[in-house]
Design an enzyme around this catalytic site. Structure first.
Site, PDB file in Angstrom:
ATOM      1  N   GLU A  41      40.242  39.335  31.508  1.00 12.59           N
ATOM      2  CA  GLU A  41      40.419  40.336  32.557  1.00 12.59           C
ATOM      3  C   GLU A  41      41.479  39.793  33.512  1.00 12.59           C
ATOM      4  O   GLU A  41      41.205  38.896  34.305  1.00 12.59           O
ATOM      5  CB  GLU A  41      39.119  40.603  33.314  1.00 12.59           C
ATOM      6  CG  GLU A  41      39.288  41.587  34.471  1.00 12.59           C
ATOM      7  CD  GLU A  41      38.109  41.615  35.426  1.00 12.59           C
ATOM      8  OE1 GLU A  41      38.328  41.915  36.615  1.00 12.59           O
ATOM      9  OE2 GLU A  41      36.972  41.344  34.992  1.00 12.59           O
ATOM     10  N   ARG A  45      46.051  41.415  41.333  1.00 16.14           N
ATOM     11  CA  ARG A  45      46.122  40.953  42.720  1.00 16.14           C
ATOM     12  C   ARG A  45      47.483  40.384  43.112  1.00 16.14           C
ATOM     13  O   ARG A  45      47.692  40.030  44.268  1.00 16.14           O
ATOM     14  CB  ARG A  45      45.044  39.879  42.970  1.00 16.14           C
ATOM     15  CG  ARG A  45      43.631  40.373  42.746  1.00 16.14           C
ATOM     16  CD  ARG A  45      42.624  39.251  42.890  1.00 16.14           C
ATOM     17  NE  ARG A  45      41.287  39.668  42.500  1.00 16.14           N
ATOM     18  CZ  ARG A  45      40.249  38.849  42.402  1.00 16.14           C
ATOM     19  NH1 ARG A  45      40.399  37.549  42.666  1.00 16.14           N
ATOM     20  NH2 ARG A  45      39.064  39.316  42.032  1.00 16.14           N
ATOM     21  N   THR A  69      40.497  44.458  39.017  1.00 14.31           N
ATOM     22  CA  THR A  69      40.820  44.797  40.394  1.00 14.31           C
ATOM     23  C   THR A  69      41.623  46.099  40.466  1.00 14.31           C
ATOM     24  O   THR A  69      42.565  46.239  41.235  1.00 14.31           O
ATOM     25  CB  THR A  69      41.579  43.659  41.114  1.00 14.31           C
ATOM     26  OG1 THR A  69      41.099  42.391  40.667  1.00 14.31           O
ATOM     27  CG2 THR A  69      41.352  43.736  42.624  1.00 14.31           C
ATOM     28  N   LYS A 129      30.135  46.682  35.753  1.00 18.32           N
ATOM     29  CA  LYS A 129      30.342  45.381  36.380  1.00 18.32           C
ATOM     30  C   LYS A 129      29.458  45.316  37.623  1.00 18.32           C
ATOM     31  O   LYS A 129      29.435  46.268  38.413  1.00 18.32           O
ATOM     32  CB  LYS A 129      31.814  45.233  36.755  1.00 18.32           C
ATOM     33  CG  LYS A 129      32.145  43.984  37.579  1.00 18.32           C
ATOM     34  CD  LYS A 129      33.637  43.912  37.829  1.00 18.32           C
ATOM     35  CE  LYS A 129      34.024  42.718  38.683  1.00 18.32           C
ATOM     36  NZ  LYS A 129      35.488  42.556  38.789  1.00 18.32           N
TER      37      LYS A 129
END
Length: 210
Positions: A41, A45, A69, A129
């Site tokens: 993953e 960011r 994210t 998640k």
């Protein structure tokens, strides 16, 4: 296609990876694969995250490539265009989830409350998640959710380590955990790919509840 339950069975640990320099992306992903962890993953960011995503997709085809994210529909679109094979969000809104469900990739939305779990379940998704796992209640909280909502499988992420992962993985509603400990920032910066491979080898030995 949108449900990510099968994604969660790929590895006991999904590495949550942040790459500052795209030149490190391929080596980091290959180091994970060499250690037996064939899923990643990659977080969005950094400004260069999409470039790193594209490079991994092109040069490490044997790794299942996800983008994490994801905060906006635009990021979801860009990630899929760059090669993401699944999408992960830290939380969920109706607009974001609705848009991600229009894309032809599995989706792993982030939840932290029972209400959020129910809202995502209503959209037909059974894999989620759980974030931030530690502050949100940890293994005891997930065990409590499993009683009234046993049909949901979770990937807890946030504050999990090699030492604490087994406490989550022994739960019947946890298929895997997410962890950033497999790719320490100093190991990436220093090109210590063997260290990442060794951490991946440790991760794949973790037992998941049947």
């Amino acid at each position: 296609m949108a449900d990510a339950t099968h994604i969660l069975r790929t590895s006991p640990v999904i590495p949550v990876v942040t790459i500052d320099e795209p030149r490190h992306a391929v080596r980091a992903a290959q180091a994970l694969a060499d250690g037996g962890v064939r899923i990643i993953e990659l977080t969005l960011r950094t400004e260069s995250a999409l470039e790193s995503l594209k490079l991994i997709g092109e040069e490490v085809p044997d790794i299942l490539l996800g983008a994490g994210t994801v905060l906006t529909p635009g990021q979801a679109d860009a990630a899929v265009s760059a090669g993401a094979q699944f999408l992960v969000s830290p939380g969920v809104t109706a607009a974001l989830l609705g848009h991600m469900l229009t894309l032809d990739v599995p989706v792993l939305p982030g939840v932290a409350t029972v209400g959020e779990v129910m809202a995502v379940l209503e959209r037909g998704l059974h894999a989620m998640k759980f974030f931030p796992a530690g502050p949100a209640g940890g293994p005891k909280y997930l065990a409590a959710i499993g009683a009234p909502i046993p049909q949901v499988q979770f990937c807890p992420t946030g504050g999990i380590s090699l030492a604490s992962a087994p406490d989550y993985l022994k739960l019947p509603n946890v298929s895997c955990v997410g962890g950033s400990w497999l790719t320490p920032s100093d190991a990436i910066e220093n090109g210590d790919w063997q260290r990442i491979t060794e951490l991946a080898q440790q991760a794949v030995t973790l037992a998941v509840s049947p």
